[in-house]
Design a protein around this motif. Structure first.
Motif, PDB file in Angstrom:
ATOM      1  N   LEU A 251     -17.538  -2.480  -8.441  1.00  0.00           N
ATOM      2  CA  LEU A 251     -16.546  -2.090  -9.436  1.00  0.00           C
ATOM      3  C   LEU A 251     -16.338  -0.579  -9.425  1.00  0.00           C
ATOM      4  CD1 LEU A 251     -14.697  -2.766 -11.831  1.00  0.00           C
ATOM      5  CD2 LEU A 251     -16.704  -2.577 -13.323  1.00  0.00           C
ATOM      6  N   LYS A 252     -17.425   0.166  -9.362  1.00  0.00           N
ATOM      7  CA  LYS A 252     -17.322   1.627  -9.353  1.00  0.00           C
ATOM      8  C   LYS A 252     -16.560   2.122  -8.136  1.00  0.00           C
ATOM      9  CE  LYS A 252     -20.201   5.789  -9.068  1.00  0.00           C
ATOM     10  NZ  LYS A 252     -21.595   6.301  -8.961  1.00  0.00           N
ATOM     11  N   ASN A 253     -16.912   1.603  -6.953  1.00  0.00           N
ATOM     12  CA  ASN A 253     -16.222   2.034  -5.735  1.00  0.00           C
ATOM     13  C   ASN A 253     -14.736   1.679  -5.781  1.00  0.00           C
ATOM     14  OD1 ASN A 253     -18.582   3.048  -4.675  1.00  0.00           O
ATOM     15  ND2 ASN A 253     -18.977   1.288  -3.350  1.00  0.00           N
ATOM     16  N   THR A 254     -14.419   0.494  -6.326  1.00  0.00           N
ATOM     17  CA  THR A 254     -13.016   0.092  -6.429  1.00  0.00           C
ATOM     18  C   THR A 254     -12.247   1.035  -7.327  1.00  0.00           C
ATOM     19  OG1 THR A 254     -13.604  -2.232  -6.051  1.00  0.00           O
ATOM     20  CG2 THR A 254     -11.470  -1.790  -7.081  1.00  0.00           C
ATOM     21  N   LEU A 255     -12.833   1.397  -8.467  1.00  0.00           N
ATOM     22  CA  LEU A 255     -12.167   2.315  -9.385  1.00  0.00           C
ATOM     23  C   LEU A 255     -12.015   3.701  -8.772  1.00  0.00           C
ATOM     24  CD1 LEU A 255     -13.737   1.346 -12.827  1.00  0.00           C
ATOM     25  CD2 LEU A 255     -11.347   1.119 -12.146  1.00  0.00           C
ATOM     26  N   VAL A 256     -13.071   4.200  -8.137  1.00  0.00           N
ATOM     27  CA  VAL A 256     -13.006   5.527  -7.513  1.00  0.00           C
ATOM     28  C   VAL A 256     -11.947   5.549  -6.424  1.00  0.00           C
ATOM     29  CG1 VAL A 256     -14.273   7.157  -6.055  1.00  0.00           C
ATOM     30  CG2 VAL A 256     -15.373   6.187  -8.079  1.00  0.00           C
ATOM     31  N   LEU A 257     -11.968   4.521  -5.574  1.00  0.00           N
ATOM     32  CA  LEU A 257     -10.992   4.455  -4.486  1.00  0.00           C
ATOM     33  C   LEU A 257      -9.585   4.270  -5.029  1.00  0.00           C
ATOM     34  CD1 LEU A 257     -10.817   4.452  -1.379  1.00  0.00           C
ATOM     35  CD2 LEU A 257     -10.977   1.963  -1.462  1.00  0.00           C
ATOM     36  N   GLY A 258      -9.426   3.406  -6.047  1.00  0.00           N
ATOM     37  CA  GLY A 258      -8.100   3.144  -6.604  1.00  0.00           C
ATOM     38  C   GLY A 258      -7.508   4.340  -7.312  1.00  0.00           C
ATOM     39  N   LEU A 259      -8.289   4.971  -8.193  1.00  0.00           N
ATOM     40  CA  LEU A 259      -7.779   6.116  -8.949  1.00  0.00           C
ATOM     41  C   LEU A 259      -7.562   7.319  -8.043  1.00  0.00           C
ATOM     42  CD1 LEU A 259      -9.953   5.813 -12.183  1.00  0.00           C
ATOM     43  CD2 LEU A 259      -7.557   5.160 -11.880  1.00  0.00           C
ATOM     44  N   GLY A 260      -8.505   7.568  -7.132  1.00  0.00           N
ATOM     45  CA  GLY A 260      -8.345   8.702  -6.223  1.00  0.00           C
ATOM     46  C   GLY A 260      -7.147   8.543  -5.303  1.00  0.00           C
ATOM     47  N   THR A 261      -6.982   7.340  -4.745  1.00  0.00           N
ATOM     48  CA  THR A 261      -5.848   7.090  -3.858  1.00  0.00           C
ATOM     49  C   THR A 261      -4.534   7.139  -4.628  1.00  0.00           C
ATOM     50  OG1 THR A 261      -7.222   5.712  -2.427  1.00  0.00           O
ATOM     51  CG2 THR A 261      -4.848   5.449  -2.234  1.00  0.00           C
ATOM     52  N   THR A 262      -4.546   6.634  -5.862  1.00  0.00           N
ATOM     53  CA  THR A 262      -3.323   6.674  -6.676  1.00  0.00           C
ATOM     54  C   THR A 262      -2.887   8.114  -6.919  1.00  0.00           C
ATOM     55  OG1 THR A 262      -3.884   4.599  -7.768  1.00  0.00           O
ATOM     56  CG2 THR A 262      -2.304   6.023  -8.879  1.00  0.00           C
ATOM     57  N   ALA A 263      -3.838   8.968  -7.274  1.00  0.00           N
ATOM     58  CA  ALA A 263      -3.497  10.367  -7.545  1.00  0.00           C
ATOM     59  C   ALA A 263      -3.010  11.076  -6.280  1.00  0.00           C
ATOM     60  CB  ALA A 263      -4.706  11.102  -8.126  1.00  0.00           C
ATOM     61  N   LEU A 264      -3.784  10.971  -5.201  1.00  0.00           N
ATOM     62  CA  LEU A 264      -3.425  11.685  -3.974  1.00  0.00           C
ATOM     63  C   LEU A 264      -2.235  11.037  -3.284  1.00  0.00           C
ATOM     64  CD1 LEU A 264      -4.021  13.925  -1.965  1.00  0.00           C
ATOM     65  CD2 LEU A 264      -5.714  12.431  -0.860  1.00  0.00           C
ATOM     66  N   GLY A 265      -2.223   9.730  -3.186  1.00  0.00           N
ATOM     67  CA  GLY A 265      -1.126   9.045  -2.508  1.00  0.00           C
ATOM     68  C   GLY A 265       0.206   9.223  -3.222  1.00  0.00           C
ATOM     69  N   THR A 266       0.183   9.172  -4.554  1.00  0.00           N
ATOM     70  CA  THR A 266       1.416   9.383  -5.306  1.00  0.00           C
ATOM     71  C   THR A 266       1.904  10.816  -5.151  1.00  0.00           C
ATOM     72  OG1 THR A 266       0.735   7.706  -6.917  1.00  0.00           O
ATOM     73  CG2 THR A 266       2.497   9.209  -7.576  1.00  0.00           C
TER      74      THR A 266
ATOM     75  N   MET B 139      -7.147   6.249   2.847  1.00  0.00           N
ATOM     76  CA  MET B 139      -6.349   5.256   2.133  1.00  0.00           C
ATOM     77  C   MET B 139      -5.031   5.860   1.656  1.00  0.00           C
ATOM     78  SD  MET B 139      -6.449   2.011   1.219  1.00  0.00           S
ATOM     79  CE  MET B 139      -8.018   1.283   0.764  1.00  0.00           C
ATOM     80  N   SER B 140      -5.057   7.099   1.199  1.00  0.00           N
ATOM     81  CA  SER B 140      -3.826   7.745   0.720  1.00  0.00           C
ATOM     82  C   SER B 140      -2.814   7.896   1.830  1.00  0.00           C
ATOM     83  CB  SER B 140      -4.156   9.114   0.121  1.00  0.00           C
ATOM     84  OG  SER B 140      -5.021   8.998  -0.987  1.00  0.00           O
ATOM     85  N   LEU B 141      -3.285   8.162   3.041  1.00  0.00           N
ATOM     86  CA  LEU B 141      -2.381   8.331   4.171  1.00  0.00           C
ATOM     87  C   LEU B 141      -1.718   7.014   4.589  1.00  0.00           C
ATOM     88  CD1 LEU B 141      -4.443  10.819   6.371  1.00  0.00           C
ATOM     89  CD2 LEU B 141      -2.342  11.302   5.106  1.00  0.00           C
ATOM     90  N   SER B 142      -2.262   5.896   4.148  1.00  0.00           N
ATOM     91  CA  SER B 142      -1.642   4.602   4.461  1.00  0.00           C
ATOM     92  C   SER B 142      -0.891   4.010   3.280  1.00  0.00           C
ATOM     93  CB  SER B 142      -2.699   3.601   4.941  1.00  0.00           C
ATOM     94  OG  SER B 142      -3.629   3.319   3.912  1.00  0.00           O
ATOM     95  N   LYS B 143      -1.165   4.486   2.054  1.00  0.00           N
ATOM     96  CA  LYS B 143      -0.523   3.925   0.861  1.00  0.00           C
ATOM     97  C   LYS B 143       0.579   4.806   0.285  1.00  0.00           C
ATOM     98  CE  LYS B 143      -3.494   0.540   0.983  1.00  0.00           C
ATOM     99  NZ  LYS B 143      -3.107  -0.774   1.547  1.00  0.00           N
ATOM    100  N   PHE B 144       0.689   6.066   0.700  1.00  0.00           N
ATOM    101  CA  PHE B 144       1.702   6.937   0.112  1.00  0.00           C
ATOM    102  C   PHE B 144       3.135   6.422   0.300  1.00  0.00           C
ATOM    103  CE2 PHE B 144       1.992   8.706   4.419  1.00  0.00           C
ATOM    104  CZ  PHE B 144       3.361   8.975   4.531  1.00  0.00           C
ATOM    105  N   PRO B 145       3.440   5.594   1.331  1.00  0.00           N
ATOM    106  CA  PRO B 145       4.819   5.108   1.457  1.00  0.00           C
ATOM    107  C   PRO B 145       5.338   4.368   0.230  1.00  0.00           C
ATOM    108  CG  PRO B 145       3.663   4.770   3.516  1.00  0.00           C
ATOM    109  CD  PRO B 145       2.648   5.230   2.530  1.00  0.00           C
ATOM    110  N   PHE B 146       4.469   3.693  -0.538  1.00  0.00           N
ATOM    111  CA  PHE B 146       4.941   2.995  -1.734  1.00  0.00           C
ATOM    112  C   PHE B 146       5.495   3.989  -2.755  1.00  0.00           C
ATOM    113  CE2 PHE B 146       1.682   0.118   0.001  1.00  0.00           C
ATOM    114  CZ  PHE B 146       2.440  -1.029   0.121  1.00  0.00           C
TER     115      PHE B 146
END
Length: 564
Positions: free
Chosen positions: A66-81, A154-161
């Motif tokens: 759960l912790k890794n999912t949240l860290v990865l999700g929130l971090g990628t959301t901030a950087l990818g967005t 992850m951000s480099l692959s998700k930023f297109p959204f």
């Protein structure tokens, strides 16, 4: 005189609703039931121990997932967005060399399965990977295989959204608002920060939501990274729970429940943000945004764009290509070889059968999904069915819910002993992969077909109905010919996505029925990187070639004829 559109629209609506509930909502409900009634699907009716939900924060692996999912999700959301929004803003305002490459790269990253991108990064950054063996950059391993490094990857692959969400919102602009701000002494930065950015809040929220949902539900990256770096997330731990002995259905159910909660919370945050204010600022003086060449610094934009694309696209895809044609040399270094491609087709090789299995499953899923999607689009566009809003929402649910969660639900639903007596025990059979593929294809097909169907006048169908044409005849003689191009595009898009669906196939593939993503992933888990890369490129090339051939054969000639 006013005519209703279809006499039996309600019957079609109820049929569509029943199909969507069976394919999507019932599996999701099964995940929740498994938590509340753990033995419900296996003959027991006892109330579940709800303390398992609290065990998420007491059991080390569950909590770490759960912790890794949240860290990865929130971090990628901030950087990818941030990356996607910045690129979209620059692309809409300025014209610079290589701008069209950015547009193409965005779609390439969206359609390329995440596990292929992740495997490319592993091949590049592993301790004996391309960065270390070819360039001598041994620091890359320690930089990439950390939580911060995975967020960057992850951000480099998700930023297109986020890029597409913001870029679409910038199609029209109101220059007078910015001009008013400049006349009152505001700098370009101040105008953007206080006027333009707040007006784009819905687009930022939508982009961030898409990035977050796709990240927390991503199975491909943790599955690929697990070969060299331990970073358990909820999707990967759910998968692991099903492939341990004994099978941990309790763990899979609880982790799936929390994953669904994360998605629901993210969607609630977006809805709350969008209700805070009105954003209908476009008026009669709105003009279509037009990229202009900057007065200075065009080369900086071009260079930055090239560097970003080289990292985001060049490294993962280039690493797959180089790994597939190289091997360690006898005296150190590397040597070029085609042995990895020969191994794909040697006696006993799994690739041919796996590719045929994936193609057949994807073809059936696309055909069935096209039928269901056409009915969904028909109900949403023309019928007066009172629950069509619910149909619209359900048709999007499978796009938001991770594939591993739907896969768990499919196991609970289609692994019942009583189904065997009526010939519907689908678990362990290829048919369950078809159903899972249909569930994943419905959102894509529905959106494409609905957009095209909205252009067909309702009067055409009403006139045919007045002349006594049946429902099936109206669809066959009016809708299908007019929607032929859109239907083909929708079917091919669903077909391509189904072939490389790693999450669903990893959980549901029957014994001795390997699929292309499973073969690639298993080779990767065994550290057979050359074979995995060769299988990826061979399978991908075959799928793309088949899509192009199908498009050439069946797309309407008028759509392919260049305009004069």
């Amino acid at each position: 005189m006013r005519f209703t559109i279809f006499a039996h629209g309600s019957r079609t609506g109820w049929l569509v609703l029943a199909l969507l509930v069976l394919l999507i909502m019932l599996p999701l409900a099964a995940v929740v039931i498994q938590v509340l009634l753990p033995g419900f699907f296996f003959g027991s009716r006892r109330i579940g121990d709800l303390s398992l939900l609290g065990d998420m924060f007491r059991r080390p692996l569950w909590y770490l997932s759960l912790k890794n999912t949240l860290v990865l999700g929130l971090g990628t959301t901030a950087l990818g967005t941030a990356i996607g929004a910045a690129l979209a803003t620059a692309r809409s305002r300025w014209s610079f060399p290589g701008a069209r490459l950015l547009d193409g790269a965005v779609w390439l990253l969206i359609v390329t399965p995440s596990f292929i991108l992740a495997q490319g990064w592993v091949m590049f950054a592993a301790s004996d990977g391309l960065a270390a063996s070819w360039l001598g950059w041994r620091w890359v391993h320690d930089a990439v295989f950390t939580p911060a490094g995975l967020i960057a990857v992850m951000s480099l692959s998700k930023f297109p959204f986020a890029y597409l969400a913001v870029y679409s919102a910038l199609e029209w602009k109101m220059e007078r608002l910015g001009e008013a701000g400049r006349l009152n002494g505001g700098s370009a930065w101040t105008v953007w920060r206080t006027i333009e950015a707040p007006l784009l809040l819905p687009a930022y929220c939508s982009g961030a939501l898409l990035v977050f949902m796709d990240t927390v539900g991503d199975f491909g990256l943790p599955a690929s990274i697990a070969a060299v770096f331990r970073f358990p997330t909820l999707p990967y731990s759910i998968y692991s729970a099903l492939y341990t002995s004994p099978i941990r259905f309790d763990m899979a159910g609880v982790l799936s429940f929390y994953l669904v909660v994360l998605i629901a919370l993210a969607m609630s945050v977006q809805f709350w943000a969008l209700r805070r204010a009105r954003f209908d600022f476009l008026g009669g003086r709105a003009t279509r945004a037009r990229a202009e060449r900057p007065r200075r610094g065009a080369w900086l934009l071009a260079a930055g764009n090239f560097i970003l694309l080289a990292i985001a696209v060049g490294i993962p895809l280039g690493a797959n290509l180089l790994t597939s044609i190289t091997r360690p040399g006898q005296s150190g270094g590397t040597a070029f070889t085609l042995n990895h491609y020969r191994e794909l087709f040697v006696s006993g090789g799994q690739l041919t059968d796996a590719l045929l299995h994936s193609l057949s499953i994807a073809a059936f899923a696309a055909i069935v999904g096209l039928f269901v999607g056409l009915l969904v689009a028909y109900v949403l566009t023309y019928s007066k069915f009172k629950l069509k809003r619910a149909i619209d929402v359900i048709s999007l649910v499978s796009l938001a819910v991770p594939g591993v969660v739907l896969g768990i639900g499919y196991i609970f639903i289609w692994n019942q002993s009583w189904l065997e007596r009526i010939g519907l025990l689908l678990y362990g059979k290829p048919a369950i992969l078809v159903l899972a593929g249909v569930a994943g294809a419905i959102p894509v097909i529905t959106r494409i077909v609905t957009g095209a169907m909205a252009k067909v006048p309702q009067g055409l169908l009403s006139a045919a109905q007045m002349q006594g044409a049946s429902f099936s005849r109206r669809v066959r003689t009016i809708l299908l010919p007019l929607l032929r191009g859109a239907l083909l595009s929708a079917a091919l898009a669903a077909f391509g996505a189904s072939v490389f669906d790693l999450a669903m196939t990893s959980i549901l593939f029957p014994p001795n029925f390997m699929t292309l993503p499973v073969v690639i992933n298993k080779a990767f888990e065994d550290l057979n990187f050359g074979y995995a890369a060769a299988a990826t490129l061979t399978g991908g090339t075959a799928v793309v070639a088949l899509i192009l051939i199908m498009e050439r054969l069946f797309k309407p000639k008028e759509a392919r004829r260049p305009s004069r």
